[in-house]
Design a protein around this motif. Sequence first.
Motif, PDB file in Angstrom:
ATOM      1  N   LEU A  67     -12.645   1.403   1.659  1.00 37.35           N
ATOM      2  CA  LEU A  67     -11.551   1.713   1.033  1.00 37.35           C
ATOM      3  C   LEU A  67     -11.609   2.780  -0.212  1.00 37.35           C
ATOM      4  O   LEU A  67     -12.571   3.081  -0.495  1.00 37.35           O
ATOM      5  CB  LEU A  67     -11.071   0.222   0.404  1.00 37.35           C
ATOM      6  N   ASP A 127      -7.826   1.650  -4.405  1.00 42.68           N
ATOM      7  CA  ASP A 127      -6.634   1.481  -3.611  1.00 42.68           C
ATOM      8  C   ASP A 127      -6.985   0.596  -2.439  1.00 42.68           C
ATOM      9  O   ASP A 127      -7.799   0.852  -1.708  1.00 42.68           O
ATOM     10  CB  ASP A 127      -5.892   2.591  -3.004  1.00 42.68           C
ATOM     11  N   ASP A 142      -5.251  -0.521  -0.278  1.00 42.97           N
ATOM     12  CA  ASP A 142      -4.255  -0.150   1.095  1.00 42.97           C
ATOM     13  C   ASP A 142      -4.591   1.353   1.604  1.00 42.97           C
ATOM     14  O   ASP A 142      -3.763   1.875   2.202  1.00 42.97           O
ATOM     15  CB  ASP A 142      -2.852  -0.298   0.911  1.00 42.97           C
ATOM     16  N   ALA A 143      -5.601   1.875   1.343  1.00 43.27           N
ATOM     17  CA  ALA A 143      -6.202   3.158   1.825  1.00 43.27           C
ATOM     18  C   ALA A 143      -7.534   3.310   2.081  1.00 43.27           C
ATOM     19  O   ALA A 143      -8.343   2.819   1.376  1.00 43.27           O
ATOM     20  CB  ALA A 143      -5.577   4.048   0.784  1.00 43.27           C
ATOM     21  N   MET A 201      -6.197   4.607   7.732  1.00 44.29           N
ATOM     22  CA  MET A 201      -5.740   3.219   8.331  1.00 44.29           C
ATOM     23  C   MET A 201      -5.740   3.319   9.770  1.00 44.29           C
ATOM     24  O   MET A 201      -6.068   2.411  10.461  1.00 44.29           O
ATOM     25  CB  MET A 201      -4.529   2.769   7.745  1.00 44.29           C
ATOM     26  N   ALA A 251      -3.274  -8.456  -0.648  1.00 45.81           N
ATOM     27  CA  ALA A 251      -4.037  -7.305  -0.302  1.00 45.81           C
ATOM     28  C   ALA A 251      -4.923  -7.789   0.636  1.00 45.81           C
ATOM     29  O   ALA A 251      -4.974  -7.072   2.037  1.00 45.81           O
ATOM     30  CB  ALA A 251      -4.803  -6.486  -1.432  1.00 45.81           C
ATOM     31  N   ARG A 260      -3.017  -8.154   4.054  1.00 42.82           N
ATOM     32  CA  ARG A 260      -2.731  -6.953   4.661  1.00 42.82           C
ATOM     33  C   ARG A 260      -3.811  -6.262   5.391  1.00 42.82           C
ATOM     34  O   ARG A 260      -3.762  -5.923   6.798  1.00 42.82           O
ATOM     35  CB  ARG A 260      -2.203  -6.032   3.717  1.00 42.82           C
ATOM     36  N   LEU A 261      -5.213  -6.377   5.088  1.00 39.14           N
ATOM     37  CA  LEU A 261      -6.254  -5.781   5.746  1.00 39.14           C
ATOM     38  C   LEU A 261      -6.691  -6.555   6.813  1.00 39.14           C
ATOM     39  O   LEU A 261      -6.987  -6.160   7.774  1.00 39.14           O
ATOM     40  CB  LEU A 261      -7.355  -5.735   4.853  1.00 39.14           C
ATOM     41  N   ARG A 302      -4.899  -5.517   9.863  1.00 38.99           N
ATOM     42  CA  ARG A 302      -5.228  -4.304  10.116  1.00 38.99           C
ATOM     43  C   ARG A 302      -6.419  -4.531  11.187  1.00 38.99           C
ATOM     44  O   ARG A 302      -7.103  -3.274  11.787  1.00 38.99           O
ATOM     45  CB  ARG A 302      -5.859  -3.288   9.191  1.00 38.99           C
TER      46      ARG A 302
END
Length: 650
Positions: free
Chosen positions: A134, A149, A151-152, A160, A270, A273-274, A277
């Motif tokens: 990340l 972050d 989310d990045a 991503m 968080a 969300r991962l 992915r």
Amino acid sequence: MSAATNTAPFLTALLSKLAPGTHARIGARLAKHLPDLYQTLQTLYGNQFSNEQAYATWLTELLQVAGEAVAARPLPLQVLDDARSTDKNWFTKENMLGYCCYADRFAGDLRGVQKRIPHLQELGVTYLHLLPFLKARTGENDGGFAVADFDAIEPRLGNMADLEELSTALRAAGISLCSDFILNHVADDHPWAVAAKQGDPHYRDYFYHYPDRTIPDNFEQHLGQVFPQVAPGNFSFVPELQAWVWTTFYPYQWDLNYSNPKVFADMAAALLRLANRGVEAFRLDSTAFLWKRAGTKSMNQPEAHQILQALRSLVEIAAPGVLLKAEAIVETAELPAYLGNNDGANSKQECHLAYHSSLMAASWVALAEQDTSLMRHVFAGTPAQPEQSSWLTYVRCHDDIGWNVLRPEAGLKTEDVQQRLARVSRFYSGEGSYARGASFQANDPAAVHGTVGMAAALTGFSSAHTATEKHLARQRLLLLYGLSFCFGGMPLIYMGDELAQINDEAYRQVPAQAADSRWLHRPVWDDELYAQRHSGSHDAGTVFNALCHLLPQRRQLPQLAAQEARQLLKANNPAVLAFLRGSVDDPLLFLGNFSEHSISLDMVELLADHDIPGRGWVDQLSKLDVDLTVTLQAYSQLWLVRKQGNMTQD
């Protein structure tokens, strides 16, 4: 009133707010796991709210986040959830094998990792742990463990879309992707920290901050130090805050304040969300440090376990195909709690996996001392794991070998603990030995320092000059891996070990790495060694071929599944480790010689107390029958199984 009764009213309200298509998937999970989640979070955070309704409202908002994650979960991951919900022990079976590496050191970036899937398949890998990928702090970032972050992706590694493509390709190859998820802290340039520096009171309360040294000094009386040489102490003064911030690790890694329920909620979101992915497992970093309490080491606190239990419940609701792995480098007695317990009505599920760090360290001590007594104490102190859980067994990782986790076992001899462990540390730094490692954070010659170095360097490949010395180095390396394959859990291969790759001294020339000797065992993938992997005349080939012989044997032995029983035997020589796996009717007997001398064992004597015949065994590795007297060559191992049709008592 039971937790189930408490949750009933707003469970119905929550389902009414979710998309109808999610009801079937989430309804049964909520009914099963919501009572535990409710009770655990109420214990943690109930006193943070003015009344029961305020707590229920906060929990409803948290569950809405989980519901949104369910609604957004891609169809292939929903299918995975369903399959793994049916087979809850899928990850504890004898076919499981992990592999650990940095994406850039292994293959340049995430797209490069995808191209190396054939190598993972050749080994039989089913679980790939990519160390932090990340977006990390600008500048020094502790090898990516200072996350800026969640989310990045770190830009030099990809984005991503690359992560989702990689996770899809790995899943098609039967490999689960594991990501580090740094629970304890964020980087000082993470948006929460930046907002705190700018005076936002909401985000200031995401961290521990004190106007002077009074409270920090009180805490420091009982705290250890992770990096005493380069980052002494546990608090750092932050000019923008005009306050002392809790920084267990480096000054740029700010510990999160989990007494604030908003921190838990944001971190859980968080993680989910991962998971959507395509990340199928999370290594939860520094779990032992999650809760602070004055007058203690602020490690292994009950609330830290409650945080992990709550995360497990959320994952079971929103993404039951996902594994949680505890990175808790603690003494043996403290380890089992990170897996939960089977305590009847009070049973708790925590992490699915936990690193067995004391077993790893003890196996290296056994090699150095040519004596397995300390390791046998670790065995004896390791209970059967709870259902739906497994140890993560390993020889090396990206961190140092920390000897201090063995202090309780090392103190069972009359010798001074400090002297004993310090001698082991010096042994692996090359003092009068075959090992070629180095001390970690070595600013005090009298201290017990951790050890750094690749497994091949620590087992003697770097100092070997003759064929005999190379043979012994290979035997040592294989013995450690053989133990990790047979102990009971998911074994993990650290990148480069399969090719006998040695230390990377080049880190000293890289300013961002030079102060951290752990980079000694974080080498760049060596294409030349990989090209030699099938050659019998190169170290890389002899080790790779030997591992590729051990691993298929493991997959043929159901006795090596994580949930199978484990029983330590008493051998007549302290250099020998002997234990049984599986049932008395169909056992596997592991024998390992941790010394440089050959040793003979009497099978009848070894098994006399266990009502198991001494005759009728065959070595699974060589396929040779075993006599009543077994000779173990230097650093050798045998995986003995009963010959079919020969169960006669002697």
